[in-house]
Design a protein around this motif. Structure first.
Motif, PDB file in Angstrom:
ATOM      1  N   PRO A 126       0.817  -1.212   0.000  1.00 26.49           N
ATOM      2  CA  PRO A 126       0.000   0.000   0.000  1.00 26.49           C
ATOM      3  C   PRO A 126       0.854   1.267   0.000  1.00 26.49           C
ATOM      4  CG  PRO A 126       0.026  -0.994   2.178  1.00 26.49           C
ATOM      5  CD  PRO A 126       0.750  -1.946   1.280  1.00 26.49           C
ATOM      6  N   ARG A 127       0.495   2.199  -0.865  1.00 24.70           N
ATOM      7  CA  ARG A 127       1.113   3.519  -0.906  1.00 24.70           C
ATOM      8  C   ARG A 127       0.009   4.557  -1.008  1.00 24.70           C
ATOM      9  NH1 ARG A 127       4.884   0.248  -3.444  1.00 24.70           N
ATOM     10  NH2 ARG A 127       7.081   0.706  -3.042  1.00 24.70           N
ATOM     11  N   SER A 128       0.091   5.584  -0.191  1.00 25.60           N
ATOM     12  CA  SER A 128      -0.934   6.619  -0.219  1.00 25.60           C
ATOM     13  C   SER A 128      -0.323   7.953   0.158  1.00 25.60           C
ATOM     14  CB  SER A 128      -2.081   6.276   0.749  1.00 25.60           C
ATOM     15  OG  SER A 128      -1.613   6.291   2.089  1.00 25.60           O
ATOM     16  N   ARG A 158      -7.224   9.238   2.550  1.00 19.33           N
ATOM     17  CA  ARG A 158      -5.975   9.440   1.836  1.00 19.33           C
ATOM     18  C   ARG A 158      -6.143   9.049   0.374  1.00 19.33           C
ATOM     19  NH1 ARG A 158      -1.569  10.466   4.807  1.00 19.33           N
ATOM     20  NH2 ARG A 158      -0.135   9.568   3.283  1.00 19.33           N
ATOM     21  N   ASP A 159      -5.272   9.569  -0.456  1.00 21.53           N
ATOM     22  CA  ASP A 159      -5.283   9.286  -1.887  1.00 21.53           C
ATOM     23  C   ASP A 159      -4.333   8.121  -2.146  1.00 21.53           C
ATOM     24  OD1 ASP A 159      -5.732   9.458  -4.561  1.00 21.53           O
ATOM     25  OD2 ASP A 159      -4.398  11.164  -4.899  1.00 21.53           O
ATOM     26  N   ALA A 160      -4.857   6.999  -2.637  1.00 21.70           N
ATOM     27  CA  ALA A 160      -4.056   5.781  -2.810  1.00 21.70           C
ATOM     28  C   ALA A 160      -3.435   5.736  -4.198  1.00 21.70           C
ATOM     29  CB  ALA A 160      -4.907   4.550  -2.579  1.00 21.70           C
ATOM     30  N   ASP A 161      -2.263   5.130  -4.278  1.00 28.95           N
ATOM     31  CA  ASP A 161      -1.615   4.826  -5.555  1.00 28.95           C
ATOM     32  C   ASP A 161      -2.185   3.492  -6.030  1.00 28.95           C
ATOM     33  OD1 ASP A 161       0.030   4.423  -7.699  1.00 28.95           O
ATOM     34  OD2 ASP A 161       1.865   4.108  -6.543  1.00 28.95           O
ATOM     35  N   LEU A 162      -3.142   3.558  -6.944  1.00 24.74           N
ATOM     36  CA  LEU A 162      -3.897   2.380  -7.346  1.00 24.74           C
ATOM     37  C   LEU A 162      -3.477   1.866  -8.717  1.00 24.74           C
ATOM     38  CD1 LEU A 162      -7.497   3.466  -6.254  1.00 24.74           C
ATOM     39  CD2 LEU A 162      -5.824   2.146  -4.951  1.00 24.74           C
ATOM     40  N   GLY A 163      -3.497   0.549  -8.872  1.00 25.47           N
ATOM     41  CA  GLY A 163      -3.219  -0.075 -10.160  1.00 25.47           C
ATOM     42  C   GLY A 163      -4.472  -0.099 -11.024  1.00 25.47           C
ATOM     43  N   PRO A 164      -4.347  -0.615 -12.263  1.00 25.28           N
ATOM     44  CA  PRO A 164      -5.490  -0.660 -13.193  1.00 25.28           C
ATOM     45  C   PRO A 164      -6.401  -1.847 -12.904  1.00 25.28           C
ATOM     46  CG  PRO A 164      -3.519  -1.504 -14.259  1.00 25.28           C
ATOM     47  CD  PRO A 164      -3.102  -1.097 -12.884  1.00 25.28           C
ATOM     48  N   GLY A 174      -4.922   3.042   7.809  1.00 30.74           N
ATOM     49  CA  GLY A 174      -5.492   4.200   7.142  1.00 30.74           C
ATOM     50  C   GLY A 174      -6.682   3.840   6.269  1.00 30.74           C
ATOM     51  N   VAL A 175      -7.271   4.872   5.681  1.00 31.78           N
ATOM     52  CA  VAL A 175      -8.449   4.722   4.829  1.00 31.78           C
ATOM     53  C   VAL A 175      -8.146   5.377   3.490  1.00 31.78           C
ATOM     54  CG1 VAL A 175     -10.923   5.086   4.626  1.00 31.78           C
ATOM     55  CG2 VAL A 175      -9.879   4.901   6.890  1.00 31.78           C
ATOM     56  N   ALA A 176      -8.171   4.618   2.421  1.00 34.23           N
ATOM     57  CA  ALA A 176      -7.812   5.111   1.092  1.00 34.23           C
ATOM     58  C   ALA A 176      -9.063   5.317   0.248  1.00 34.23           C
ATOM     59  CB  ALA A 176      -6.862   4.138   0.398  1.00 34.23           C
ATOM     60  N   MET A 177      -9.122   6.435  -0.454  1.00 34.21           N
ATOM     61  CA  MET A 177     -10.241   6.721  -1.344  1.00 34.21           C
ATOM     62  C   MET A 177     -10.355   5.648  -2.422  1.00 34.21           C
ATOM     63  SD  MET A 177     -11.836   9.792  -0.859  1.00 34.21           S
ATOM     64  CE  MET A 177     -12.151  10.563  -2.446  1.00 34.21           C
ATOM     65  N   ASP A 178     -11.578   5.343  -2.804  1.00 33.73           N
ATOM     66  CA  ASP A 178     -11.885   4.436  -3.923  1.00 33.73           C
ATOM     67  C   ASP A 178     -11.410   3.010  -3.690  1.00 33.73           C
ATOM     68  OD1 ASP A 178     -13.033   6.572  -5.412  1.00 33.73           O
ATOM     69  OD2 ASP A 178     -11.034   7.216  -6.017  1.00 33.73           O
TER      70      ASP A 178
END
Length: 461
Positions: A126-128, A158-164, A174-178
């Motif tokens: 996880p990265r955010s 938080r804004d997460a670094d999300l894959g496709p 933490g809590v990541a958007m989307d």
């Protein structure tokens, strides 16, 4: 996979070693290798003797693959052959990847992997980062327009670094958007419900605040009317005390829909508040806590025995409770994964991002007839309609989906879509054949209700 001290991880396949990079590059290479191998294997499967043809099988003509030879080849040989294929040439015709999980490399994270791997997810650490100014402003404005009802402190998103991927699960701090915020307990609890298929789906609706009686009555009427048409057993309860609400949670139900308020001390009742952490055990399989700032109480339900459910981060408009909640219940009852059910239901309200899923968002009620919810969208130009139709299930990736129309439509890989031109009569006939939601003119409609609307319009001409 082998890793020497300080060296780049590599995958040994026969006599060959495939370098996998390090850090984030390692995660991306492994994810890309998984996607390539999985989808090309799905195409090669169509060369076998078991009638597994899909529309995407035509892609084999554009790829340097001898499908007949590879069909009976060993896994290692197939992987090496796929490695040489330029999959980018056909990537736009393959389904978007179904699920990515963001897992903290801890003991709890590792012990959840066997549960997750059933769904073939891409795995990332996880990265955010803090929310952007734009997202933070949107969150602040949405809070400004709420009623003044007291609620727990808002969750720090938080804004997460999300894959496709279509689905994203967050098993980390933490809590990541989307993303859906899952917990180790969700996967252990899920195993208790596997294989359960007896009796109707049990839904209990708890309407629990005197100030919202008008909204409560409206929601109760909606539930009672729909109970006659759905294969579910609905019990509508009002103004439960702390002990009564605790008793409901400790009894076996497939879905609990709570409409009311939440305070820092718990879910509000006429005689006080119930902290879910105080109940003996939750025997509620899934839930929707449609109450102001119910995130922490939702997590407590999962820790106490539930699998997954919908919650809110902050205050929510009272008038939206019945609209979002009843659509969510209907979707869950018809085989939609919890995350997808909420994503569709919250399209009905402006402040949709205030709703989220805790627990295993890929979970589907095991008593439903369908394990892959239909996705449909209609656009209209006069008497001509364009239907976009597909199915999506994180647990059935690689399977085939069919469309029930009176024309030649070969099955597609789950996650892909058909696009069909129809006239009004064809649309009405199609919509009457199933039980699914349809996006039409920006809103969500139930297919049978939309069919009757179109049919009445035709009759009036």
């Amino acid at each position: 996979v082998s890793v020497a001290d300080g060296a780049e991880p590599s995958l040994r396949v026969g006599d060959e070693r495939i370098g996998l990079g390090q850090g984030r590059r390692y995660e991306q290479r492994v994810a890309a290798l998984l996607r390539r191998t999985f989808w090309l294997d799905c195409l090669v499967r169509t060369a076998g003797p078991h009638d597994a043809a899909v529309r995407e099988a035509d892609l084999l003509d554009r790829l340097p693959i001898d499908a007949d030879a590879l069909y009976d080849a060993a896994i290692a040989d197939r992987l090496l052959a796929y490695r040489e294929v330029d999959i980018d040439a056909v990537a736009d015709t393959l389904p978007e990847w179904h699920l990515s999980m963001y897992v903290e490399p801890t003991y709890d994270g590792v012990r959840c992997l066997p549960f997750m791997l059933d769904d073939v997810p891409q795995l990332f650490t996880p990265r955010s980062s803090p929310l952007s100014d734009e997202d933070r402003l949107d969150s602040s404005l949405s809070a400004f327009y709420r009623s003044g009802v007291a609620a727990p402190d808002p969750v720090e998103l938080r804004d997460a670094d999300l894959g496709p991927s279509r689905y994203h699960g967050w098993l980390a701090d933490g809590v990541a958007m989307d993303t859906f915020k899952t917990l180790p307990a969700a996967y252990e609890n899920r195993s208790l419900y596997r294989g359960r298929a007896d009796g109707p789906i049990s839904v209990v609706a708890v309407l629990n605040d005197a100030e919202m009686r008008e909204e409560h009555s409206r929601a109760a009427d909606i539930y009672r009317r729909r109970a006659e048409r759905l294969d579910i057993d609905i019990d509508v309860r009002e103004s439960l005390t702390v002990d009564e609400l605790a008793s409901v949670i400790e009894q076996r139900h497939d879905l609990l829909h709570f409409v009311g308020h939440c305070e820092p001390s718990g879910l509000r009742c006429p005689d006080g508040t119930l902290s879910v952490s105080s109940v003996d055990r939750s025997r509620v399989q899934t839930f929707f806590l449609n109450a102001c700032g119910s995130y922490e109480e939702g997590k407590a339900l999962v820790r106490k025995g539930s699998v997954a459910g919908a919650v809110t981060f902050e205050k929510v408009l009272n008038s939206h409770a019945a609209k979002v909640g009843t659509m969510f219940a209907r979707l869950v009852a018809h085989g939609y994964a919890i995350e997808r059910a909420l994503a569709l239901a919250r399209r009905r309200v402006i402040m949709g991002k205030d709703y989220a899923v805790v627990g295993d968002g890929t979970h589907v009620l095991t008593q439903t007839d369908s394990l892959a919810g239909t996705e449909a969208e209609l656009s209209r130009d006069g008497d001509s309609f364009t239907l976009t139709h597909g199915m999506l299930s994180p647990s059935l990736a690689g399977g085939r989906a069919f469309i029930n129309v009176d024309r030649d439509c070969p099955p597609v890989l789950i996650g892909n879509e058909w696009e069909l031109e129809m006239d009004a009569a064809e649309v009405v006939e199609f919509l009457r054949r199933g039980e699914f939601p349809v996006v039409y003119r920006g809103d969500i409609h139930w297919c049978t209700e939309l069919a009757e609307e179109f049919a009445a319009e035709m009759a009036d001409r």
